[in-house]
Design a protein around this motif. Structure first.
Motif, short mmCIF file in Angstrom:
data_model
loop_
_atom_site.label_atom_id
_atom_site.label_comp_id
_atom_site.label_asym_id
_atom_site.label_seq_id
_atom_site.Cartn_x
_atom_site.Cartn_y
_atom_site.Cartn_z
N TYR A 1 4.09 -7.45 5.78
CA TYR A 1 4.34 -8.10 4.49
C TYR A 1 5.29 -9.30 4.61
N LYS A 2 5.62 -9.68 5.84
CA LYS A 2 6.48 -10.85 6.09
C LYS A 2 7.77 -10.76 5.29
N CYS A 3 8.48 -9.66 5.45
CA CYS A 3 9.67 -9.40 4.64
C CYS A 3 10.71 -8.61 5.44
N PHE A 4 11.93 -8.54 4.87
CA PHE A 4 12.96 -7.70 5.47
C PHE A 4 13.32 -6.52 4.59
N GLY A 5 12.85 -6.52 3.34
CA GLY A 5 13.18 -5.42 2.46
C GLY A 5 12.34 -5.42 1.20
N VAL A 6 12.44 -4.30 0.46
CA VAL A 6 11.72 -4.14 -0.80
C VAL A 6 12.63 -4.60 -1.93
N LYS A 7 12.14 -5.51 -2.74
CA LYS A 7 12.93 -6.09 -3.83
C LYS A 7 13.45 -4.99 -4.77
N ASP B 1 0.85 -1.19 0.00
CA ASP B 1 0.00 0.00 0.00
C ASP B 1 0.88 1.24 0.00
N TRP B 2 0.30 2.39 -0.33
CA TRP B 2 1.11 3.59 -0.55
C TRP B 2 1.89 4.01 0.69
N TYR B 3 1.28 3.88 1.87
CA TYR B 3 1.97 4.33 3.07
C TYR B 3 3.15 3.41 3.40
N SER B 4 2.94 2.11 3.31
CA SER B 4 4.01 1.16 3.60
C SER B 4 5.18 1.37 2.65
N ARG B 5 4.87 1.64 1.39
CA ARG B 5 5.91 1.89 0.39
C ARG B 5 6.69 3.16 0.74
N TRP B 6 5.96 4.21 1.10
CA TRP B 6 6.60 5.48 1.46
C TRP B 6 7.50 5.31 2.68
N GLU B 7 7.03 4.59 3.67
CA GLU B 7 7.79 4.40 4.89
C GLU B 7 9.03 3.53 4.65
N ALA B 8 8.85 2.41 3.94
CA ALA B 8 9.95 1.46 3.73
C ALA B 8 11.04 2.02 2.84
N LEU B 9 10.70 2.93 1.94
CA LEU B 9 11.69 3.48 1.02
C LEU B 9 12.23 4.83 1.48
N GLY B 10 11.81 5.26 2.66
CA GLY B 10 12.25 6.54 3.17
C GLY B 10 13.49 6.47 4.03
N PHE B 11 13.71 7.50 4.82
CA PHE B 11 14.92 7.63 5.64
C PHE B 11 15.09 6.47 6.62
N PHE B 12 13.98 6.03 7.25
CA PHE B 12 14.07 5.00 8.27
C PHE B 12 14.13 3.59 7.69
N LYS B 13 13.89 3.47 6.39
CA LYS B 13 13.86 2.18 5.70
C LYS B 13 12.75 1.28 6.27
N MET B 14 12.92 -0.01 6.14
CA MET B 14 11.87 -0.94 6.54
C MET B 14 11.59 -0.87 8.04
N SER B 15 10.34 -0.61 8.40
CA SER B 15 9.97 -0.53 9.82
C SER B 15 9.48 -1.89 10.29
N ALA B 16 9.35 -2.03 11.60
CA ALA B 16 8.83 -3.27 12.16
C ALA B 16 7.41 -3.53 11.67
N GLY B 17 6.61 -2.48 11.58
CA GLY B 17 5.23 -2.65 11.14
C GLY B 17 5.12 -3.15 9.72
N VAL B 18 5.91 -2.58 8.81
CA VAL B 18 5.87 -2.99 7.41
C VAL B 18 6.46 -4.39 7.26
N GLY B 19 7.56 -4.66 7.96
CA GLY B 19 8.18 -5.97 7.88
C GLY B 19 7.25 -7.09 8.32
N LEU B 20 6.52 -6.84 9.40
CA LEU B 20 5.58 -7.86 9.89
C LEU B 20 4.32 -7.94 9.02
#
Length: 258
Positions: free
Chosen positions: A79-85, A58-77
Protein backbone atom coordinates in the motif's frame (compact mmCIF):
# COMPACT_ATOMS: atom_id res chain seq x y z
CA UNK A 1 -5.42 -25.22 5.40
CA UNK A 2 -4.27 -22.46 7.75
CA UNK A 3 -0.63 -23.46 7.17
CA UNK A 4 -1.16 -23.27 3.41
CA UNK A 5 -2.83 -19.87 3.76
CA UNK A 6 0.09 -18.37 5.70
CA UNK A 7 2.60 -20.00 3.35
CA UNK A 8 0.96 -18.21 0.42
CA UNK A 9 0.91 -14.94 2.38
CA UNK A 10 4.57 -15.42 3.27
CA UNK A 11 5.49 -15.94 -0.37
CA UNK A 12 3.43 -12.91 -1.35
CA UNK A 13 5.42 -10.75 1.07
CA UNK A 14 8.72 -12.26 -0.09
CA UNK A 15 7.85 -11.32 -3.64
CA UNK A 16 7.03 -7.75 -2.64
CA UNK A 17 10.37 -7.43 -0.82
CA UNK A 18 12.35 -9.09 -3.62
CA UNK A 19 10.84 -6.98 -6.39
CA UNK A 20 11.20 -3.74 -4.44
CA UNK A 21 14.80 -4.45 -3.45
CA UNK A 22 15.89 -5.34 -6.96
CA UNK A 23 14.21 -2.26 -8.42
CA UNK A 24 15.96 -0.10 -5.81
CA UNK A 25 19.42 -1.21 -6.92
CA UNK A 26 18.75 -1.40 -10.66
CA UNK A 27 20.66 1.85 -11.26
CA UNK A 28 24.02 1.47 -13.00
CA UNK A 29 25.48 4.25 -10.83
CA UNK A 30 25.82 2.05 -7.74
CA UNK A 31 29.57 1.53 -7.54
CA UNK A 32 30.15 0.75 -3.87
CA UNK A 33 28.65 -1.23 -1.01
CA UNK A 34 27.57 2.04 0.59
CA UNK A 35 25.84 3.15 -2.62
CA UNK A 36 23.74 -0.01 -2.52
CA UNK A 37 22.69 0.37 1.11
CA UNK A 38 21.81 4.06 0.71
CA UNK A 39 19.92 3.45 -2.53
CA UNK A 40 17.69 0.87 -0.86
CA UNK A 41 17.08 3.06 2.19
CA UNK A 42 16.24 6.14 0.12
CA UNK A 43 13.85 4.12 -2.03
CA UNK A 44 12.06 2.93 1.12
CA UNK A 45 11.71 6.51 2.40
CA UNK A 46 10.34 7.78 -0.92
CA UNK A 47 8.08 4.78 -1.52
CA UNK A 48 6.42 4.39 1.89
CA UNK A 49 6.38 7.93 3.29
CA UNK A 50 2.63 8.22 3.82
CA UNK A 51 -0.52 6.80 5.43
CA UNK A 52 -3.10 4.37 4.10
CA UNK A 53 -6.85 4.59 4.73
CA UNK A 54 -8.15 1.62 6.68
CA UNK A 55 -11.14 1.17 4.35
CA UNK A 56 -8.93 0.84 1.27
CA UNK A 57 -7.13 -2.24 2.65
CA UNK A 58 -8.10 -5.87 2.15
CA UNK A 59 -9.23 -7.72 5.27
CA UNK A 60 -5.99 -9.60 5.85
CA UNK A 61 -3.74 -6.55 5.46
CA UNK A 62 -5.97 -4.64 7.87
CA UNK A 63 -5.87 -7.47 10.41
CA UNK A 64 -2.10 -7.77 10.18
CA UNK A 65 -1.34 -4.02 10.27
CA UNK A 66 -3.61 -3.37 13.26
CA UNK A 67 -2.46 -6.40 15.22
CA UNK A 68 0.41 -7.12 17.60
CA UNK A 69 3.15 -6.85 14.95
CA UNK A 70 1.71 -3.63 13.47
CA UNK A 71 2.59 -2.68 9.90
CA UNK A 72 4.54 -5.47 8.18
CA UNK A 73 6.94 -5.12 5.28
CA UNK A 74 4.43 -6.80 2.99
CA UNK A 75 1.57 -4.44 3.84
CA UNK A 76 3.82 -1.38 3.78
CA UNK A 77 5.08 -2.19 0.31
CA UNK A 78 1.68 -3.27 -0.99
CA UNK A 79 0.00 0.00 0.00
CA UNK A 80 3.08 2.27 -0.22
CA UNK A 81 2.66 3.42 3.37
CA UNK A 82 4.17 3.32 6.85
CA UNK A 83 0.96 3.20 8.85
CA UNK A 84 -2.83 3.14 8.96
CA UNK A 85 -4.36 6.60 9.19
CA UNK A 86 -5.83 7.28 12.63
CA UNK A 87 -4.29 4.21 14.23
CA UNK A 88 -2.13 5.13 17.26
CA UNK A 89 1.31 3.59 17.46
CA UNK A 90 2.02 3.45 13.75
CA UNK A 91 4.89 5.58 12.55
CA UNK A 92 7.48 5.76 9.80
CA UNK A 93 10.53 4.68 11.81
CA UNK A 94 9.31 1.19 12.69
CA UNK A 95 7.88 0.33 9.28
CA UNK A 96 10.71 1.78 7.21
CA UNK A 97 13.32 0.07 9.39
CA UNK A 98 11.46 -3.23 9.07
CA UNK A 99 11.45 -2.99 5.28
CA UNK A 100 15.13 -1.95 5.30
CA UNK A 101 16.06 -5.04 7.32
CA UNK A 102 14.12 -7.32 4.99
CA UNK A 103 15.81 -5.76 1.95
CA UNK A 104 19.27 -6.11 3.47
CA UNK A 105 18.65 -9.76 4.28
CA UNK A 106 17.40 -10.27 0.73
CA UNK A 107 20.77 -8.96 -0.48
CA UNK A 108 22.70 -11.08 2.00
CA UNK A 109 23.80 -8.05 4.06
CA UNK A 110 23.79 -8.51 7.87
CA UNK A 111 21.45 -5.96 9.45
CA UNK A 112 19.69 -5.50 12.77
CA UNK A 113 17.27 -3.14 14.51
CA UNK A 114 18.62 -0.27 16.63
CA UNK A 115 16.47 1.33 19.33
CA UNK A 116 17.24 4.80 20.71
CA UNK A 117 15.72 5.00 24.16
CA UNK A 118 17.01 8.48 25.12
CA UNK A 119 14.41 11.09 24.15
CA UNK A 120 13.25 14.52 25.20
CA UNK A 121 10.24 14.54 27.59
CA UNK A 122 6.96 13.71 25.91
CA UNK A 123 8.51 11.90 22.96
CA UNK A 124 8.62 8.16 22.31
CA UNK A 125 11.67 6.13 21.38
CA UNK A 126 13.11 5.93 17.90
CA UNK A 127 13.78 2.93 15.66
CA UNK A 128 16.69 2.81 13.25
CA UNK A 129 18.99 0.15 11.82
CA UNK A 130 22.57 -1.04 11.70
CA UNK A 131 24.23 -2.88 8.84
CA UNK A 132 27.53 -4.71 9.10
CA UNK A 133 30.35 -3.66 6.83
CA UNK A 134 34.14 -3.74 7.05
CA UNK A 135 34.21 -4.95 10.66
CA UNK A 136 31.63 -2.53 12.10
CA UNK A 137 27.90 -2.19 12.63
CA UNK A 138 27.11 1.10 10.84
CA UNK A 139 24.10 3.26 11.77
CA UNK A 140 21.43 4.41 9.32
CA UNK A 141 18.00 5.94 9.91
CA UNK A 142 15.68 5.07 7.00
CA UNK A 143 12.80 7.21 8.29
CA UNK A 144 15.03 10.29 8.69
CA UNK A 145 15.48 10.53 4.93
CA UNK A 146 18.11 7.77 5.20
CA UNK A 147 20.39 9.91 7.33
CA UNK A 148 23.82 8.54 8.27
CA UNK A 149 26.49 9.90 10.59
CA UNK A 150 30.00 10.21 9.16
CA UNK A 151 33.43 9.70 10.69
CA UNK A 152 36.21 12.20 9.88
CA UNK A 153 37.43 9.79 7.15
CA UNK A 154 33.98 9.85 5.50
CA UNK A 155 32.94 6.35 6.49
CA UNK A 156 29.50 5.72 8.00
CA UNK A 157 29.75 5.82 11.79
CA UNK A 158 28.92 3.14 14.35
CA UNK A 159 27.08 3.63 17.65
CA UNK A 160 30.42 3.82 19.48
CA UNK A 161 31.71 6.43 17.03
CA UNK A 162 28.62 8.59 17.55
CA UNK A 163 28.68 8.19 21.33
CA UNK A 164 32.37 9.08 21.62
CA UNK A 165 32.42 12.19 19.42
CA UNK A 166 29.89 15.00 19.92
CA UNK A 167 30.83 16.52 16.57
CA UNK A 168 29.76 13.33 14.78
CA UNK A 169 26.44 13.21 16.63
CA UNK A 170 25.71 16.91 15.96
CA UNK A 171 25.75 16.28 12.21
CA UNK A 172 22.09 15.32 12.48
CA UNK A 173 21.22 18.89 13.55
CA UNK A 174 23.18 20.50 10.74
CA UNK A 175 22.22 18.13 7.92
CA UNK A 176 18.77 16.78 8.79
CA UNK A 177 16.74 18.47 11.57
CA UNK A 178 17.69 21.24 13.98
CA UNK A 179 15.19 19.88 16.52
CA UNK A 180 15.97 16.15 16.17
CA UNK A 181 14.76 14.88 19.57
CA UNK A 182 16.75 11.68 20.15
CA UNK A 183 20.10 10.75 21.66
CA UNK A 184 22.53 7.81 21.76
CA UNK A 185 23.19 7.54 25.51
CA UNK A 186 20.97 4.46 25.75
CA UNK A 187 20.74 2.14 22.76
CA UNK A 188 19.38 -1.38 22.39
CA UNK A 189 18.97 -3.84 19.55
CA UNK A 190 15.60 -4.95 20.85
CA UNK A 191 12.66 -3.05 22.30
CA UNK A 192 12.01 -4.90 25.56
CA UNK A 193 9.29 -2.37 26.45
CA UNK A 194 6.89 -4.17 24.11
CA UNK A 195 6.96 -7.15 26.47
CA UNK A 196 5.03 -7.03 29.79
CA UNK A 197 7.22 -6.22 32.79
CA UNK A 198 6.86 -9.59 34.53
CA UNK A 199 7.94 -11.39 31.35
CA UNK A 200 10.93 -9.07 30.91
CA UNK A 201 12.03 -9.80 34.46
CA UNK A 202 11.70 -13.53 33.89
CA UNK A 203 13.68 -13.42 30.65
CA UNK A 204 16.36 -11.27 32.25
CA UNK A 205 16.73 -13.75 35.10
CA UNK A 206 16.85 -16.80 32.84
CA UNK A 207 19.34 -15.57 30.23
CA UNK A 208 21.48 -13.35 32.45
CA UNK A 209 22.26 -9.64 32.35
CA UNK A 210 24.87 -9.77 29.58
CA UNK A 211 22.72 -11.78 27.19
CA UNK A 212 19.72 -9.57 28.00
CA UNK A 213 21.71 -6.40 27.26
CA UNK A 214 23.16 -7.77 24.00
CA UNK A 215 19.93 -9.33 22.70
CA UNK A 216 18.77 -8.56 19.17
CA UNK A 217 15.23 -8.51 17.80
CA UNK A 218 14.64 -11.99 16.33
CA UNK A 219 14.41 -12.01 12.54
CA UNK A 220 11.11 -13.89 12.76
CA UNK A 221 9.56 -10.93 14.61
CA UNK A 222 10.04 -8.89 11.43
CA UNK A 223 8.37 -11.67 9.42
CA UNK A 224 5.04 -12.39 11.13
CA UNK A 225 3.67 -14.36 8.16
CA UNK A 226 6.63 -16.72 8.27
CA UNK A 227 6.27 -17.02 12.04
CA UNK A 228 2.57 -17.87 11.76
CA UNK A 229 3.29 -20.36 8.96
CA UNK A 230 5.86 -22.14 11.14
CA UNK A 231 3.50 -22.15 14.14
CA UNK A 232 0.55 -23.62 12.25
CA UNK A 233 2.72 -26.07 10.31
CA UNK A 234 4.19 -27.30 13.59
CA UNK A 235 0.70 -27.66 15.06
CA UNK A 236 -0.41 -29.59 11.98
CA UNK A 237 2.51 -31.99 12.30
CA UNK A 238 1.95 -32.48 16.05
CA UNK A 239 -1.77 -33.09 15.58
CA UNK A 240 -1.12 -35.49 12.69
CA UNK A 241 1.34 -37.49 14.77
CA UNK A 242 -1.08 -37.50 17.71
CA UNK A 243 -3.89 -38.72 15.44
CA UNK A 244 -1.74 -41.52 14.00
CA UNK A 245 -0.65 -42.62 17.48
CA UNK A 246 -4.25 -42.57 18.66
CA UNK A 247 -5.31 -44.57 15.61
CA UNK A 248 -2.54 -47.09 16.21
CA UNK A 249 -3.49 -47.37 19.89
CA UNK A 250 -7.16 -47.86 18.98
CA UNK A 251 -6.32 -50.64 16.51
CA UNK A 252 -4.12 -52.31 19.12
CA UNK A 253 -6.97 -52.23 21.62
CA UNK A 254 -9.35 -53.77 19.07
CA UNK A 255 -6.83 -56.54 18.27
CA UNK A 256 -6.54 -57.40 21.95
CA UNK A 257 -10.33 -57.62 22.32
CA UNK A 258 -10.56 -59.91 19.28
Amino acid sequence: MTSIFFYLKMEEENQFVRSFTLSSISSNNLKTFEDTVLAVSKSIYNYTNGWVDRDSMDWYSRWEALGFFKMSAGVGLKYKCFGVKGHPGDGPCGTMTKIFLRSMWELGIPARKLQLMEVIPGKGGHTMAEFFYNGKWRVISPSDSSFVWRNPDGSIASVNDIQSDTAIFNQVYHKWRKDWPYGFKETWNINWDKIPGFLRSGIRFLIGEEAYRNAETPELYEQPRKLLFIVFLSLSIILSIAFLLLLKFTKSEESIKV
